[in-house]
Enzyme design. Structure first.
Site, PDB file in Angstrom:
ATOM      1  N   ASP A   1      19.695  61.893  30.995  1.00 51.88           N
ATOM      2  CA  ASP A   1      19.609  60.833  29.916  1.00 51.88           C
ATOM      3  C   ASP A   1      19.716  59.429  30.792  1.00 51.88           C
ATOM      4  O   ASP A   1      19.480  58.513  29.997  1.00 51.88           O
ATOM      5  CB  ASP A   1      20.896  60.926  28.790  1.00 51.88           C
ATOM      6  CG  ASP A   1      22.071  60.572  29.362  1.00 51.88           C
ATOM      7  OD1 ASP A   1      22.409  61.266  30.633  1.00 51.88           O
ATOM      8  OD2 ASP A   1      22.761  59.922  28.848  1.00 51.88           O
TER       9      ASP A   1
ATOM     10  N   ARG B   1      14.103  25.125  -6.187  1.00 54.68           N
ATOM     11  CA  ARG B   1      14.825  25.855  -6.793  1.00 54.68           C
ATOM     12  C   ARG B   1      15.922  25.353  -7.731  1.00 54.68           C
ATOM     13  O   ARG B   1      17.173  25.568  -7.724  1.00 54.68           O
ATOM     14  CB  ARG B   1      15.897  26.437  -5.499  1.00 54.68           C
ATOM     15  CG  ARG B   1      14.634  27.192  -4.665  1.00 54.68           C
ATOM     16  CD  ARG B   1      15.538  27.799  -3.327  1.00 54.68           C
ATOM     17  NE  ARG B   1      14.658  27.796  -2.341  1.00 54.68           N
ATOM     18  CZ  ARG B   1      14.560  28.051  -0.913  1.00 54.68           C
ATOM     19  NH1 ARG B   1      15.965  28.114  -0.638  1.00 54.68           N
ATOM     20  NH2 ARG B   1      13.583  28.104  -0.328  1.00 54.68           N
TER      21      ARG B   1
ATOM     22  N   LEU C   1       9.224  21.630  10.075  1.00 55.90           N
ATOM     23  CA  LEU C   1       7.874  21.034  10.387  1.00 55.90           C
ATOM     24  C   LEU C   1       7.608  19.551  10.246  1.00 55.90           C
ATOM     25  O   LEU C   1       6.997  19.166  10.774  1.00 55.90           O
ATOM     26  CB  LEU C   1       6.865  22.056   9.572  1.00 55.90           C
ATOM     27  CG  LEU C   1       6.958  23.354   9.688  1.00 55.90           C
ATOM     28  CD1 LEU C   1       5.768  24.107   8.896  1.00 55.90           C
ATOM     29  CD2 LEU C   1       6.785  23.735  11.315  1.00 55.90           C
ATOM     30  N   VAL C   2       8.545  19.101   9.406  1.00 53.18           N
ATOM     31  CA  VAL C   2       8.402  17.428   9.190  1.00 53.18           C
ATOM     32  C   VAL C   2       8.613  16.735  10.274  1.00 53.18           C
ATOM     33  O   VAL C   2       7.749  15.921  10.579  1.00 53.18           O
ATOM     34  CB  VAL C   2       9.630  16.916   7.850  1.00 53.18           C
ATOM     35  CG1 VAL C   2       9.505  15.581   7.967  1.00 53.18           C
ATOM     36  CG2 VAL C   2       9.001  17.755   6.609  1.00 53.18           C
ATOM     37  N   ALA C   3       9.406  17.113  11.186  1.00 55.07           N
ATOM     38  CA  ALA C   3       9.682  16.332  12.295  1.00 55.07           C
ATOM     39  C   ALA C   3       8.457  16.554  13.167  1.00 55.07           C
ATOM     40  O   ALA C   3       8.250  15.627  13.921  1.00 55.07           O
ATOM     41  CB  ALA C   3      10.925  16.968  13.246  1.00 55.07           C
TER      42      ALA C   3
ATOM     43  N   GLY D   1       0.248  24.390   2.009  1.00 51.56           N
ATOM     44  CA  GLY D   1       1.494  24.442   2.806  1.00 51.56           C
ATOM     45  C   GLY D   1       1.133  25.126   4.387  1.00 51.56           C
ATOM     46  O   GLY D   1       0.060  25.469   4.814  1.00 51.56           O
TER      47      GLY D   1
ATOM     48  N   ASP E   1      18.502  24.619  10.055  1.00 46.28           N
ATOM     49  CA  ASP E   1      17.075  24.671   9.596  1.00 46.28           C
ATOM     50  C   ASP E   1      16.402  25.237  10.705  1.00 46.28           C
ATOM     51  O   ASP E   1      16.368  25.344  11.808  1.00 46.28           O
ATOM     52  CB  ASP E   1      16.483  23.123   9.629  1.00 46.28           C
ATOM     53  CG  ASP E   1      15.105  22.959   8.533  1.00 46.28           C
ATOM     54  OD1 ASP E   1      14.767  23.889   8.375  1.00 46.28           O
ATOM     55  OD2 ASP E   1      14.826  21.802   8.110  1.00 46.28           O
TER      56      ASP E   1
ATOM     57  N   ASP F   1       9.118  36.714   6.224  1.00 46.49           N
ATOM     58  CA  ASP F   1      10.357  35.706   5.636  1.00 46.49           C
ATOM     59  C   ASP F   1      11.280  36.636   4.981  1.00 46.49           C
ATOM     60  O   ASP F   1      11.198  37.773   4.579  1.00 46.49           O
ATOM     61  CB  ASP F   1       9.886  34.835   4.701  1.00 46.49           C
ATOM     62  CG  ASP F   1      10.789  33.345   5.197  1.00 46.49           C
ATOM     63  OD1 ASP F   1      11.678  33.535   5.972  1.00 46.49           O
ATOM     64  OD2 ASP F   1      10.428  32.347   4.761  1.00 46.49           O
TER      65      ASP F   1
ATOM     66  N   HIS G   1      11.318  32.949   8.856  1.00 52.19           N
ATOM     67  CA  HIS G   1      11.109  31.606   8.757  1.00 52.19           C
ATOM     68  C   HIS G   1      12.396  30.869   8.822  1.00 52.19           C
ATOM     69  O   HIS G   1      12.425  29.519   9.440  1.00 52.19           O
ATOM     70  CB  HIS G   1      10.115  30.983   7.783  1.00 52.19           C
ATOM     71  CG  HIS G   1       8.727  31.365   8.054  1.00 52.19           C
ATOM     72  ND1 HIS G   1       7.702  30.690   8.555  1.00 52.19           N
ATOM     73  CD2 HIS G   1       8.240  32.545   7.713  1.00 52.19           C
ATOM     74  CE1 HIS G   1       6.721  31.462   8.557  1.00 52.19           C
ATOM     75  NE2 HIS G   1       6.913  32.693   8.096  1.00 52.19           N
TER      76      HIS G   1
HETATM   77  C1  GDG Z   1      10.846  26.906   5.831  1.00 50.40           C
HETATM   78  C2  GDG Z   1      12.062  26.605   6.833  1.00 50.40           C
HETATM   79  C3  GDG Z   1      10.602  26.149   8.663  1.00 50.40           C
HETATM   80  C4  GDG Z   1       7.127  18.263   1.973  1.00 50.40           C
HETATM   81  N1  GDG Z   1       7.186  17.405   0.941  1.00 50.40           N
HETATM   82  C5  GDG Z   1       5.985  17.344   0.716  1.00 50.40           C
HETATM   83  C6  GDG Z   1       5.177  18.112   1.401  1.00 50.40           C
HETATM   84  N2  GDG Z   1       5.964  18.814   2.373  1.00 50.40           N
HETATM   85  C7  GDG Z   1       5.472  19.684   3.493  1.00 50.40           C
HETATM   86  C8  GDG Z   1       5.818  18.981   4.845  1.00 50.40           C
HETATM   87  C9  GDG Z   1       5.923  20.318   5.461  1.00 50.40           C
HETATM   88  C10 GDG Z   1       6.663  21.422   4.528  1.00 50.40           C
HETATM   89  O1  GDG Z   1       6.136  20.648   3.191  1.00 50.40           O
HETATM   90  C11 GDG Z   1       8.169  21.538   4.613  1.00 50.40           C
HETATM   91  O2  GDG Z   1       8.360  22.571   5.801  1.00 50.40           O
HETATM   92  P1  GDG Z   1       9.775  22.294   6.806  1.00 50.40           P
HETATM   93  O3  GDG Z   1       9.374  23.115   7.853  1.00 50.40           O
HETATM   94  O4  GDG Z   1      10.250  21.058   6.794  1.00 50.40           O
HETATM   95  O5  GDG Z   1      10.726  23.103   5.486  1.00 50.40           O
HETATM   96  P2  GDG Z   1      10.854  24.252   4.568  1.00 50.40           P
HETATM   97  O6  GDG Z   1      10.207  24.101   3.354  1.00 50.40           O
HETATM   98  O7  GDG Z   1      12.395  24.366   4.389  1.00 50.40           O
HETATM   99  O8  GDG Z   1      10.590  25.647   5.418  1.00 50.40           O
HETATM  100  C12 GDG Z   1      11.773  25.931   7.859  1.00 50.40           C
HETATM  101  C13 GDG Z   1       9.277  26.612   7.807  1.00 50.40           C
HETATM  102  O9  GDG Z   1       9.894  27.488   6.997  1.00 50.40           O
HETATM  103  C14 GDG Z   1       8.415  27.133   8.390  1.00 50.40           C
HETATM  104  O10 GDG Z   1       8.453  28.290   9.020  1.00 50.40           O
HETATM  105  O11 GDG Z   1      10.333  25.251   9.469  1.00 50.40           O
HETATM  106  O12 GDG Z   1      12.832  25.575   8.855  1.00 50.40           O
HETATM  107  O13 GDG Z   1      13.343  26.372   6.085  1.00 50.40           O
HETATM  108  O14 GDG Z   1       4.955  20.931   6.022  1.00 50.40           O
HETATM  109  O15 GDG Z   1       4.627  18.447   5.085  1.00 50.40           O
HETATM  110  N3  GDG Z   1       3.774  18.219   1.239  1.00 50.40           N
HETATM  111  C15 GDG Z   1       3.220  17.494   0.337  1.00 50.40           C
HETATM  112  N4  GDG Z   1       4.094  16.716  -0.356  1.00 50.40           N
HETATM  113  C16 GDG Z   1       5.333  16.606  -0.307  1.00 50.40           C
HETATM  114  O16 GDG Z   1       6.052  15.844  -1.133  1.00 50.40           O
HETATM  115  N5  GDG Z   1       1.819  17.463   0.351  1.00 50.40           N
END
Ligand code: GDG
Length: 734
Positions: free
Chosen positions: A689, A321, A386-388, A29, A382, A142, A166
């Site tokens: 003060d 979840r 990080l996906v973006a 992660g 959100d 977190d 986060h």
């Molecule tokens: C929380 C906050 C904040 C997803 N599907 C697969 C996979 N992923 C990886 C992605 C990305 C990560 O999981 C998801 O990160 P996000 O940031 O998009 O979302 P949350 O899990 O909700 O994270 C969020 C984050 O914490 C960090 O502070 O950005 O807002 O909600 O890295 O690539 N990885 C693999 N297979 C998948 O199917 N290997």
């Protein structure tokens, strides 16, 4: 050697037991990657839950797990099934998660869950306390561990603690609905540094701290107990190199090396010259806006039917979840919507949505990122997303269009993306069309700056900057703030006083000798204060001066039976021992008629405020007003006044919950210095003060003992906590 302790709900490890065989693998992660630079060698320890409950492990297996994770510099917090139900699925994911993401209708407040949250945070604290040594630093992550900073700080006050959230921190109006809001804020304030992804989350947090705990904040610093807690934004990045390099390798794959998924994606792209794919990747979570996205895509196909047969939505929803009912409902809704859209539009050769409900290996993730011309990342709310960022990082040809929700923290840094409001289907559909039709040059022009930024602000840099800020705050605590009066310092001051031949004591009144009252006239001296003042006043070779911003009439009334020396209105008036008043300066005050009407408009617009008119100054008091509104109005008033008073030899002073306009050449510093000119003092003491007392602290000779009441930025040498402590200290002057 000192170490860094990282604490998060889960360890960055995948632990499995099959047929009594234990396997431990590092997880991949974003957090685990980002923390690599912090979690390395023997200088760091990561504390968290293993993912296995006490019921799933025998003592023997638990011991094996402990040994195995110790090799990865980790330590396990042991949780029972009941803990996981109430602390994790309950309070963390049915209370904090929805509330902090503005899903108030999904938020449940269960006392049993709250009790479990406290118990489990204590379990984490116990584990940390078992391992922490002097000089260690702690970084807590977190929303599952909001109480932990204080649980540690109260036992190990000298340990530097950082906390990073986060997810979003909601606005005060939402946060205030939370039954345990004070406990949560106080829990977080155990940290010395609190980090958020964006400035908005930071200011929401500061606003709740001001309004709920009524603490003073100055810019991004909170004065709390005898510490300063710093709050800042640290937008989390990604491992840019990892994604970019993987995408470059992916580009050079031979046909044989391609995955099955890649081959299917290629097939679609080959089906028509203008065939395109839109990507959607998230955990299956209601915050991610998945149903909205499907509905917007449906609307898009209806509105722009020319895209049928050509465009396909590739949707990866990672199970998450699934024990929580809302997530089960979401799964059902998503399945139904995908079925509806596919049922409505599919032809023998085309299905509009390809839907994967599973987690894919990293390689397949890269297949998806690299093959889709558009990414549609449209969460309802959100923290960052990080996906973006990963999508942009994998675009080695610099093409591709990111359609991004403005509700994601990432939108703050990715301005060049096409930003949309995910609740507006019309806008989303139009933007999708624009994305599909965007010329390559424009795509490249937009992506270059984003890639550069992502490369620069990598997750490693994020971790380093946070740790640097934590170190800086430690220095800040020691050097920038005045010293607290300890018993030893107090003894030194009293000794100096006793040895001196001629002494002068300057005492501010409100906030120093007496606490603040809603009505200033209620702050009359009490019997205890009179006897303390008598004692100082009667001390041998000692001149005592009460120096205040108050008007002379009030002091005349309050001190009519005492022959203390009084200075009022910040130094306009002096009452000598014979009780006669004189002015220090001759001052014109015809300006008052011009400025009074302005203050009156502020009184009208800000219920609870009032104007106090003194002989040579006008004051606007806002102590009874909601602090947020007060701050806003005070800022407005200062801006207006400062623009009006130039060339008038007036100044605007900000006191404690009061803004005052008065003649510039009057201040407590000047007045105090005039008193010093009358005698040769070898002990000078001043205590106060607020901002107006800073003139004394600044202008009195270096040898003076200057004391600030409350821990705020100051020019005074020392600070003391409150009026109670002031009285105790002054009691030594006799
Ligand atoms: C929380 C906050 C904040 C997803 N599907 C697969 C996979 N992923 C990886 C992605 C990305 C990560 O999981 C998801 O990160 P996000 O940031 O998009 O979302 P949350 O899990 O909700 O994270 C969020 C984050 O914490 C960090 O502070 O950005 O807002 O909600 O890295 O690539 N990885 C693999 N297979 C998948 O199917 N290997």
């Amino acid at each position: 050697m000192s170490k860094t302790i990282i604490v998060s709900n889960r360890l960055p490890l995948q632990i499995n037991i099959e047929d009594d065989q234990l396997t431990v693998n590092p997880s991949v992660g974003g957090l685990a990657t980002g923390m690599k630079s912090v979690h390395q060698g023997g200088e760091s320890l990561w504390i968290g839950w293993s993912g296995l409950t006490e019921e799933q492990t025998t003592d023997e297996i638990a011991a094996k797990v402990d040994d195995a994770v110790a090799k990865e510099n980790c330590a396990v917090v042991s949780l029972s099934e009941d803990d996981v139900d109430h602390f994790y699925y309950g309070f963390s994911n049915k209370t904090l998660w929805p509330l902090f993401h503005y899903f108030m209708e999904y938020t449940v407040f269960e006392r049993e869950d709250w009790l479990s949250y406290q118990t489990v945070n204590q379990k984490f604290a116990d584990k940390v306390l078992e391992h922490v040594e002097d000089g260690d630093k702690i970084w807590i992550h977190d929303y599952q561990l909001l109480l932990l900073p204080d649980l540690i700080k109260s036992k190990k006050p000298d340990t530097s603690i950082g906390f990073f959230l986060h997810i979003p921190f909601p606005s005060y109006e939402v946060f205030r609905t939370f039954p345990w809001r004070e406990e949560i804020l106080k829990g977080m304030l155990g940290a010395d540094l609190i980090g958020f992804h964006t400035y908005d989350y930071e200011r929401h947090f500061l606003s709740s701290v001001r309004r709920i705990l009524r603490l003073e904040t100055s810019f991004n610093e909170i004065s709390y107990d005898d510490r300063i807690v710093k709050v800042d934004s640290f937008p989390m990045g990604i491992d840019y190199k990892k994604f970019h390099d993987a995408a470059e390798k992916h580009q050079q794959q031979t046909e044989d090396e391609k995955s099955d998924i890649q081959k299917k994606l290629d097939e679609h792209l080959a089906s028509a010259s203008d065939a395109k794919m839109i990507l959607s990747i998230d955990r299956l979570d209601y915050t991610k806006g998945i149903p909205n996205r499907i509905k917007a895509f449906e609307y898009f196909l209806e509105r722009y039917p020319e895209y049928k047969q050509k465009v396909r939505l590739i949707m990866l929803a990672v199970p998450s979840r699934s024990n929580v009912p809302q997530y089960q409902l979401l799964k059902k809704e998503t399945d139904e919507l995908v079925g509806r859209v596919n049922g409505k539009f599919s032809t023998v050769s085309w299905t509009p949505i390809w839907y994967f409900y599973r987690s894919l290996p990293f390689g397949n993730l890269i297949d998806l990122y690299a093959s889709c011309q558009v990414a549609m990342i449209t969460p309802i709310r959100d923290g960052m997303n990080l996906v973006a960022k990963e999508y942009i990082a994998t675009r080695v040809e610099k093409d591709g269009v990111l359609v991004l929700s403005e509700m994601a923290g990432a939108a703050k840094e990715m301005n060049e993306a096409l930003l949309i409001n995910p609740n507006n289907f019309e806008e989303t559909a139009q933007t999708l069309k624009r994305a599909l039709e965007m010329p390559k040059e424009e795509q490249i022009k937009r992506n270059i700056p984003m890639q550069k930024r992502l490369e620069r602000y990598s997750v490693e840099r994020w971790a380093k900057e946070f740790m640097k800020a934590l170190d800086n705050n430690e220095d800040h605590r020691v050097s920038l703030v005045s010293k607290k009066i300890t018993p030893v310092i107090q003894e030194e001051i009293v000794n100096q006083f006793k040895k001196a031949k001629k002494k002068i004591i300057f005492l501010d009144y409100d906030g120093t000798l007496v606490g603040f009252q809603n009505n200033p006239l209620d702050a009359k001296p009490d019997e205890e204060l009179f006897s303390l003042l008598d004692q100082i006043h009667n001390a041998e070779n000692t001149d005592m001066v009460i120096i205040s911003g108050r008007d002379k009439e009030t002091f005349t009334e309050w001190f009519k039976n005492k022959n203390y020396t009084l200075i009022t209105e910040h130094g306009v008036w002096l009452r000598k021992e014979d009780k006669s008043w004189t002015t220090f300066d001759k001052i014109k005050n015809d300006w008052m008629d011009k400025l009074r009407p302005i203050l009156e408009t502020f009184v009208d617009r800000t219920p609870g405020t009032f104007i106090e008119e003194k002989n040579f100054s006008l004051a606007w008091h806002f102590r009874k007003v909601d602090p947020e509104l007060a701050d806003l109005r005070a800022m407005e008033l200062k801006t207006v006044l400062n623009s009006l008073i130039s060339n008038h030899n007036l100044s605007v002073l900000e006191g404690n919950k009061v803004i005052e306009i008065k003649s510039s050449n009057v201040n407590k510093g000047r007045a105090a210095n005039r008193m010093l000119a009358l005698e040769d003092y070898d002990f000078i003491f001043a205590i106060g003060d607020d901002y107006t007392d800073e003139y004394m602290f600044q202008e009195l000779p270096k040898s003076a003992v200057t004391v600030k009441v409350g821990l705020k930025k100051t020019n005074a040498k020392y600070f003391i906590n409150d009026t109670k402590e002031v009285r105790k200290l002054l009691n030594n002057f006799s």
